[in-house]
Scaffold this motif. Structure first.
Motif: not given
Ligand SMILES: [Zn+2]
Ligand SMILES: Nc1ncnc2c1ncn2[C@@H]1O[C@H](COP(=O)(O)OP(=O)(O)OP(=O)(O)O)[C@@H](O)[C@H]1O
Ligand SMILES: [Mg+2]
Length: 254
Positions: A6, A9, A28, A30
């Motif tokens: 990602c 992050c 985050c 994600c």
């Molecule tokens: Zn992330």
């Protein structure tokens, strides 16, 4: 779990930003995405329906009445998913002729619920019964026993083509056990079937007209899954009756 690559992050699962001069961190996005991805992976949606959605569910353009009825059906399913889990009955029963989009709509609903973080699993009725049957066999048993547990305990179960199987006492007992367990624990069941039921179709009349029109005699839900499973099914599912639109599989070939 965060996405390892990602960009936000760097796989840590947290993003840090400054608010009022102080460093603060939050989850985050994600993390939620991978969780939904995992849930989708566990759902065993068949490849044919992997992309089924309300957006790609088409309404017939050539027949205003069919268009209206099918639109109403689609709206009912989509409003159920929007309200879920705050729904009067935890499940749906989509009933109607072949090729009218029952499985498509059931999967579209399941995929939306999964994207919102609910856990669900798809089973074809015949395949599930086969797997339950072979779970009694020692060598094949273990993984199929897990299958059965998933079907019993998953938050949402899509049971596709319910009743599409010749009836034996074993089938009736197994389906009754499955539906009773889910009923007792108020777990969501989204089922599809093309069996008839007097509750839904006022069947006796329809049966007669179907037979006199030369079509084969239609089997009822009760004959296939038994009285007890049927009764619980109606209590736990909102019934959605598919209109008699043209079989989409045939329409697509034209
Ligand atoms: Zn992330
Ligand atoms: N209105 C529609 N718009 C787009 N695709 C559709 C529509 N209706 C059906 N389909 C597609 O046509 C195929 C058959 O539909 P589906 O399998 O959902 O029908 P069904 O009612 O479940 O039939 P059966 O009773 O035989 O299982 C699927 O590939 C599905 O995605
Ligand atoms: Mg189907």
């Amino acid at each position: 779990m965060a996405k390892p690559d990602c960009a936000v992050c760097k796989g840590l699962g947290w993003r840090v930003f400054v608010r009022d001069g102080i460093d603060v961190a939050d989850r985050c996005p994600c993390v939620a995405e991978t969780a939904a991805g995992d849930l989708e992976g566990q759902a065993q949606i068949p490849a044919n329906f992997a992309a089924a959605s309300f957006e790609n569910f088409r309404l017939p353009q050539d027949n205003p009445i069919s268009q209206k009825v099918l639109a109403d059906v689609m709206l009912a399913v989509s409003s159920y998913t929007r309200s879920y889990p705050n729904v009067a009955k935890p499940g749906l029963l989509l009933v109607g002729p072949p090729g009218t989009g029952k499985t498509h709509l059931a999967v579209a609903a399941l995929r939306i619920l999964i994207s919102r973080g609910h856990a669900g699993i798809f089973f074809d009725y015949q395949n599930l019964l086969e797997r339950i049957r072979s779970s009694f066999n020692e060598t094949l048993g273990a993984s199929n026993r897990d299958t059965y547990r998933n079907a019993l305990d998953s938050e949402i179960l899509v049971l596709d083509d319910l009743g599409a199987h010749r009836v034996t006492d074993w089938v009736e007992d197994t389906v009754t056990a499955l539906i009773t367990h889910r009923y007792n624990h108020r777990k969501t069941l989204i089922a599809t079937t093309n069996l008839t039921d007097p509750e839904i179709t006022g069947s006796l009349v329809e049966k007669a007209s179907v037979t006199s029109a030369g079509h084969s005699y239609k089997v009822s839900l009760e004959e296939r899954i038994g009285e007890r499973a049927r009764s619980r099914l109606f209590e736990m599912c909102r019934v959605i009756r598919m209109p008699n639109v043209e079989d989409y599989r045939i329409k697509r070939m034209k």
